[in-house]
Design a protein around this motif. Structure first.
Motif, short mmCIF file in Angstrom:
data_model
loop_
_atom_site.label_atom_id
_atom_site.label_comp_id
_atom_site.label_asym_id
_atom_site.label_seq_id
_atom_site.Cartn_x
_atom_site.Cartn_y
_atom_site.Cartn_z
N LEU A 57 1.10 -1.10 0.11
CA LEU A 57 -0.01 -0.11 -0.02
C LEU A 57 1.14 1.39 -0.24
N VAL A 58 0.61 1.90 -1.06
CA VAL A 58 1.60 3.16 -1.00
C VAL A 58 0.97 4.42 -0.61
N VAL A 59 1.63 5.07 0.33
CA VAL A 59 1.21 6.34 1.16
C VAL A 59 1.66 7.41 0.20
N ILE A 60 0.97 8.37 -0.14
CA ILE A 60 1.21 9.50 -1.11
C ILE A 60 0.80 10.70 -0.13
N LYS A 61 1.51 11.74 -0.34
CA LYS A 61 1.16 12.85 0.45
C LYS A 61 1.41 14.08 -0.45
N LEU A 62 1.05 15.14 -0.12
CA LEU A 62 1.19 16.40 -1.08
C LEU A 62 2.67 16.48 -1.39
N GLY A 63 2.81 16.77 -2.69
CA GLY A 63 4.14 16.90 -3.44
C GLY A 63 4.94 15.84 -3.54
N ASP A 64 4.41 14.55 -3.16
CA ASP A 64 5.06 13.14 -3.43
C ASP A 64 5.22 13.03 -4.93
N ARG A 65 5.87 11.98 -5.43
CA ARG A 65 6.26 11.64 -6.79
C ARG A 65 5.43 10.11 -6.59
N ILE A 66 4.93 9.81 -7.52
CA ILE A 66 4.21 8.44 -7.58
C ILE A 66 5.37 7.41 -7.91
N PRO A 67 5.56 6.48 -6.94
CA PRO A 67 6.64 5.50 -7.25
C PRO A 67 6.41 4.53 -8.42
N ALA A 68 5.29 4.03 -8.68
CA ALA A 68 5.01 3.02 -9.53
C ALA A 68 3.57 3.05 -10.08
N ASP A 69 3.13 2.45 -10.76
CA ASP A 69 1.78 2.32 -11.38
C ASP A 69 0.95 1.68 -10.08
N VAL A 70 0.03 2.51 -9.66
CA VAL A 70 -0.79 2.09 -8.47
C VAL A 70 -2.17 2.18 -8.70
N ARG A 71 -2.76 1.27 -7.96
CA ARG A 71 -4.45 1.74 -8.04
C ARG A 71 -4.86 2.11 -6.96
N MET A 72 -5.55 3.45 -7.18
CA MET A 72 -5.94 4.26 -5.95
C MET A 72 -7.26 3.46 -5.23
N ILE A 73 -6.87 3.26 -3.73
CA ILE A 73 -8.18 2.97 -2.90
C ILE A 73 -8.89 3.63 -2.03
N ASP A 74 -8.19 4.99 -1.81
CA ASP A 74 -8.58 5.78 -0.99
C ASP A 74 -8.20 7.20 -1.31
N VAL A 75 -8.82 8.16 -1.82
CA VAL A 75 -8.10 9.57 -2.07
C VAL A 75 -9.18 10.34 -1.42
N SER A 76 -8.37 11.47 -1.06
CA SER A 76 -9.28 12.82 -0.77
C SER A 76 -8.76 14.13 -1.53
#
Length: 90
Positions: free
Chosen positions: A33-52
């Motif tokens: 599960l990749v944790v993404i915060k403001l300003g982060d680069r996406i490290p891989a092809d990911v499927r979003m499971i929870d976004v706000s």
């Protein structure tokens, strides 16, 4: 492909085995599960499971000049891999 690799994050915060940890971006594996915060680069092809209120700048991938709003719904296609990259909002 080399240009895309250069844009990938060097490190990623993931939840693995129930614990938050930081790993090199090239070591993100299916099931993390990749944790993404403001300003982060996406490290891989990911499927979003929870976004706000998430929007991603995809100009390097799609040529789109404006950030794209992301959602968690599955792609509306029988074969999601056939949906053009610019139309993938998840």
């Amino acid at each position: 492909a080399d240009a895309l690799k250069a844009m990938l994050s060097s490190n990623a915060e993931v939840i693995r085995d129930g614990k938050n940890c930081e790993v090199p971006g090239n070591e993100v594996v299916p099931g993390d599960l990749v944790v993404i915060k403001l300003g982060d680069r996406i490290p891989a092809d990911v499927r979003m499971i929870d976004v706000s209120n998430l929007a991603c700048q995809e100009a390097a991938l799609t040529g789109e000049s404006l950030p794209i709003d992301k959602v968690t719904q599955a792609l509306p296609a029988a074969i999601p891999e056939q949906v053009p990259l610019g139309d993938r909002k998840n």
